[in-house]
Each structure stands twice: as structure tokens, then as C-alpha cells.
Design an enzyme around this catalytic site. Structure first.
Site, mmCIF file in Angstrom:
data_model
loop_
_atom_site.group_PDB
_atom_site.id
_atom_site.type_symbol
_atom_site.label_atom_id
_atom_site.label_comp_id
_atom_site.label_asym_id
_atom_site.label_seq_id
_atom_site.Cartn_x
_atom_site.Cartn_y
_atom_site.Cartn_z
ATOM 1 N N SER A 1 1.465 56.418 60.447
ATOM 2 C CA SER A 1 2.058 56.315 59.109
ATOM 3 C C SER A 1 3.537 56.681 59.193
ATOM 4 O O SER A 1 3.885 57.814 59.547
ATOM 5 C CB SER A 1 1.353 57.254 58.128
ATOM 6 O OG SER A 1 2.181 57.435 56.982
ATOM 7 N N ASP B 1 -7.076 48.441 39.939
ATOM 8 C CA ASP B 1 -6.014 48.517 40.944
ATOM 9 C C ASP B 1 -6.351 47.685 42.178
ATOM 10 O O ASP B 1 -5.511 46.962 42.711
ATOM 11 C CB ASP B 1 -5.789 49.968 41.395
ATOM 12 C CG ASP B 1 -5.348 50.849 40.251
ATOM 13 O OD1 ASP B 1 -5.125 50.315 39.141
ATOM 14 O OD2 ASP B 1 -5.240 52.068 40.457
HETATM 15 P P1 ADP Z 1 -0.774 56.269 43.259
HETATM 16 O O1 ADP Z 1 -0.592 56.263 41.777
HETATM 17 O O2 ADP Z 1 0.512 56.020 43.970
HETATM 18 O O3 ADP Z 1 -1.881 55.377 43.721
HETATM 19 P P2 ADP Z 1 -2.535 58.264 44.299
HETATM 20 O O4 ADP Z 1 -2.537 59.747 44.212
HETATM 21 O O5 ADP Z 1 -3.711 57.519 43.784
HETATM 22 O O6 ADP Z 1 -1.179 57.763 43.628
HETATM 23 O O7 ADP Z 1 -2.377 57.831 45.829
HETATM 24 C C1 ADP Z 1 -1.365 58.380 46.631
HETATM 25 C C2 ADP Z 1 -1.927 58.689 48.013
HETATM 26 O O8 ADP Z 1 -2.129 57.454 48.737
HETATM 27 C C3 ADP Z 1 -0.968 59.479 48.865
HETATM 28 O O9 ADP Z 1 -1.108 60.888 48.590
HETATM 29 C C4 ADP Z 1 -1.438 59.120 50.264
HETATM 30 O O10 ADP Z 1 -2.586 59.862 50.639
HETATM 31 C C5 ADP Z 1 -1.845 57.652 50.110
HETATM 32 N N1 ADP Z 1 -0.678 56.814 50.464
HETATM 33 C C6 ADP Z 1 0.125 56.125 49.643
HETATM 34 N N2 ADP Z 1 1.124 55.519 50.323
HETATM 35 C C7 ADP Z 1 0.957 55.836 51.621
HETATM 36 C C8 ADP Z 1 1.663 55.534 52.837
HETATM 37 N N3 ADP Z 1 2.773 54.788 52.837
HETATM 38 N N4 ADP Z 1 1.182 56.047 54.003
HETATM 39 C C9 ADP Z 1 0.053 56.779 54.019
HETATM 40 N N5 ADP Z 1 -0.636 57.105 52.904
HETATM 41 C C10 ADP Z 1 -0.219 56.645 51.722
HETATM 42 MG MG MG Z 2 -3.924 55.561 43.130
#
Ligand code: ADP
Ligand code: MG
Length: 393
Positions: A67, A172
Site C-alpha cells: 500500500s 457503495d
Molecule cells: P470511506 O468513507 O473513505 O470509505 P471508511 O472508513 O469506510 O471511509 O474506509 C477507509 C478505510 O479504507 C481506511 O481506513 C483503510 O483501511 C481503507 N483504505 C482506503 N484507501 C486505502 C488505500 N489507498 N490503501 C489502503 N487502504 C485504504
Molecule cells: Mg467506506
């Protein structure tokens, strides 16, 4: 996403060149807020911000995924998928693998690098983008894996529900799987029937991240859900979806005043979604803007899930020439608002928000002008023209 950065990171991490690129977009909901859990209607669009995995299939069952955001490599064997104690980004990836395996699919491992320009935790569904991009990476690495968009969305939702432990609905994942460039997607949350709706050219959806903490969000969300269920019970219907605005107006004395207001938002919001679809089909952008304004006012006054920061963003946007409508989007109490603006007026909108929003709130907004993009796809890096999507060909 900057593909060159991802490809370079892959070479640096693994010492050879990636062979495929898998991607899936974030999303924003244009109208239809707090209707999903009432079996109602929503109208999201996939945005031109996405999670991307560049990768190469492996001959064994090992998945390596670096990541870029967390600067951390996940390595696991498909035969032994284990969860950590605390919340961790790897759960979204492991959860997708777990859901696919539990559904009986055979998977191949891959080496990959994950990047994303979907803002994390702003309500633009960076999580569903990661889930669907991961799923497409498995599709790229495993030639036998064929999934319909609905199956893919359900598996990604299962990953988030069961493995990550977040009780999200299906919207989503469905829009991340099924988005279409230039279109929004009307989704009936009861039947999961869905259809693309063309968006007008010459207009931009500007996402305004209020940068406000979403303090009350989860408790208020649970309370609103319970209130809707109670209102439906008192009206003797399975869900508020089954009540028309006219019926509710006739029967509103059967509900305590607070529940009547909550129900009024939901039943009118469902109607507004249908009106918005009609307006889009007729090319009536002004009407779409007016409906967005009504949606916000209803969320603020009847449903009471807006906040001073969201109201400030919406008011500043509406006061800008060329903005046809603005509303909060997502669950509320912070997160993002959206404005529908004539393309030529986006710079003025940006200037106004950057000038006035910090004065009113003490916060700096983040602005993302967006266009509607395609849902999840993958392609071989030596054959960029041959996009593989979830749509059965
Ligand atoms: P959102 O509204 O953005 O979906 P969430 O809390 O549902 O918020 O999801 C966010 C989580 O998704 C992050 O904390 C991480 O665990 C995962 N995530 C999002 N983008 C990435 C990324 N680029 N690399 C790794 N994990 C990610
Ligand atoms: Mg989310």
C-alpha cells in the site's frame, strides 16, 4: 492516480514489471439521502478518483500487496487468511479474498501495489474502491474468475460487513462496480434494480469536503434508522418506501410530530430522486439543482442531520453565480457537500469557498471537482485498449 508512480513502486518492490492494472472508483450520491435503509431510491455517480492495483499473477497462492498510502506490504497465503485485532487496511483486501473463497471461487496469488486518490474517510467510499480494485486484481490474476457486477458488489459488501465489521449497505459497492462514464446510477435499494441516467454535459459536480469531524454521526444514524422503522410500524407498512407523500400528508397525525418530520423527509426524498431522474432525462439541469436544494433543506430541517459546517458550505456554494444547486451528501454531521455548477463557474465557486468557508467555520475545505466515471475494470498493461469490466460481454 499517477500510473507511472505505481509502476515504478512495483518495479522497486518486486524487481520486475507489472503486467496488469485493476481499478475501481469512489462515489458520491447526487440525491436520495437516508433513503437506502428505508428500501428507497438513491442516485450515486462513480467519480474520477479511484483505487488502483498494478500487479502480476503468481503461480502460487501467495498475495503480496504494497500500500503506497500506508507504506506497508501485506503478504498472505490464500490458505490461511487471518484478521488482526485492531482495524487495519489489510482487512479490506483479506476480506475480499475470504469472501471470494467462501463463495467457492478458486483464486491465484499475485504481486501488487495499491494506490488511491479517493480521499480516505471523507465519505467518498475509499473503502469500496479498495474492495472492488482488489476483486478486479484477483480477476486479472485468475483467468477462471468471472463475476457479474451484482455478485462482485455483494462479495465486496460481505468483506466489509463480515471481515472489516462495518455494517454498510450495498450502494457503495454497486456503484463502484457498475458506474458508467457520463452517467449517474438510479438504484432501487429494495429490488437492487438499477439503471444508468445520463448527466448533462457542461456541468461539474464539485465535492466540498467540509473537513469537519463527524462527531455525532454514528449515534444519530442509528437513532434515525430506529425512528424510520418505528414510523413504518405505526403506519403499518414494511418500510417508508411504501408510503407516498400524499398518503403521509393524509395520515401524518397517526405519527408523533418528530416521527412525522423524519418520515416526511424520507418519502419526499424518494419522490425527489424520481423527479431528478425525470429532469436529467429531459435535460432540465435547473430542475435537478432545485431538487438538490430541496433535499438539503429537508435533511437540515426535517431529518436534522446537517451541521453548521455543511450548511455554510451549501450556502456559500448557492450564492455563487452558475451554481444550480447544493446539498450535503452522505450520512451528515460533517463529511462532504456537493454543488452542481456550470463548468465555467467552477473557478469562481472555488474562490468563494476558499475565501468565505474558513471565515465562517475556522476550517479549510478540500474541493474535488468531479466527473462521472466507469465502474471497476482491469486490463493488461500491454493491451490498454482491451478493458475487462464486470459487465458480462
Ligand atoms: P470511506 O468513507 O473513505 O470509505 P471508511 O472508513 O469506510 O471511509 O474506509 C477507509 C478505510 O479504507 C481506511 O481506513 C483503510 O483501511 C481503507 N483504505 C482506503 N484507501 C486505502 C488505500 N489507498 N490503501 C489502503 N487502504 C485504504
Ligand atoms: Mg467506506
Amino acid at each position: 492516480m499517477q500510473m507511472a508512480v505505481l509502476e515504478e513502486a512495483f518495479r522497486h518492490t518486486y524487481g520486475y514489471a507489472p503486467t496488469f492494472l485493476a481499478r475501481a472508483p469512489g462515489r458520491v450520491n447526487l440525491i436520495g439521502e437516508h433513503t437506502d435503509y428505508n428500501d428507497g431510491l438513491v442516485l450515486p455517480m462513480a467519480i474520477d478518483r479511484e483505487a488502483v492495483v498494478v500487479g502480476a499473477p503468481r503461480d502460487d497462492n501467495v498475495v503480496n500487496l504494497f500500500s503506497l498510502h500506508y507504506n506497508e506490504k501485506l503478504s498472505f497465503d490464500l490458505g490461511t487468511i487471518a484478521r488482526r485485532q485492531e482495524h487495519h487496511w489489510s482487512h479490506y483486501v483479506l476480506g475480499v479474498a475470504d469472501a471470494l473463497l467462501r463463495a467457492g471461487h478458486t483464486l491465484k496469488g499475485f504481486d501488487g501495489v495499491l494506490g488511491s486518490d479517493v480521499p480516505i474517510g471523507s465519505g467518498l467510499s475509499s473503502s469500496a474502491a479498495v474492495e472492488l480494485a482488489t476483486l478486479m486484481a484477483f480477476a486479472a490474476a485468475t483467468p477462471s474468475l468471472q463475476l457479474s457486477p451484482l455478485d462482485a458488489a455483494r462479495l465486496a459488501q460481505r468483506a466489509e460487513n463480515c471481515f472489516v465489521g462495518v455494517q454498510c449497505g450495498l450502494m457503495d459497492q454497486l456503484i463502484a462496480a457498475l458506474g458508467r462514464a457520463g452517467h449517474a446510477l438510479l438504484i432501487d435499494c429494495r429490488t437492487l434494480a438499477h439503471q444508468p441516467v445520463p448527466l448533462p454535459e457542461g456541468y461539474t459536480v464539485v465535492i466540498i469536503d467540509t473537513a469537519a469531524p463527524r462527531a455525532l454521526a454514528s449515534s444519530a444514524y442509528n437513532e434515525r434508522r430506529a425512528q424510520c422503522e418505528q414510523a413504518a410500524r405505526l403506519l403499518g407498512v414494511p418500510a417508508l418506501r411504501d408510503v407516498s407523500p400524499e398518503e403521509l400528508a393524509r395520515r401524518q397525525t397517526e405519527l408523533p410530530p418528530l416521527l412525522a418530520r423524519r418520515a416526511r423527509h424520507v418519502v419526499r426524498e424518494n419522490q425527489r430522486v424520481l423527479q431528478a431522474v425525470e429532469a436529467l432525462r429531459a435535460g432540465d439541469v435547473a430542475e435537478l439543482g432545485a431538487l438538490m436544494n430541496q433535499s438539503h433543506d429537508s435533511l437540515r430541517d426535517d431529518y436534522e442531520v446537517s451541521s453548521p459546517a455543511l450548511d455554510a458550505a451549501v450556502e456559500i456554494a448557492r450564492a455563487t453565480d452558475g451554481v444550480l444547486g447544493a446539498r450535503m451528501t452522505g450520512a451528515g454531521f460533517g463529511g462532504c457537500a456537493i454543488a452542481l455548477a456550470a463548468q465555467a463557474c467552477v473557478p469562481a465557486l472555488t474562490t468563494n469557498l476558499l475565501a468565505h468557508y474558513p471565515k465562517r467555520t475556522g476550517l479549510t475545505p478540500r474541493l474535488y471537482p468531479c466527473s462521472a466515471s466507469d465502474g471497476a475494470t482491469w486490463h493488461r498493461l500491454d493491451d490498454r485498449l482491451r478493458q475487462h469490466s464486470l459487465h458480462p460481454c
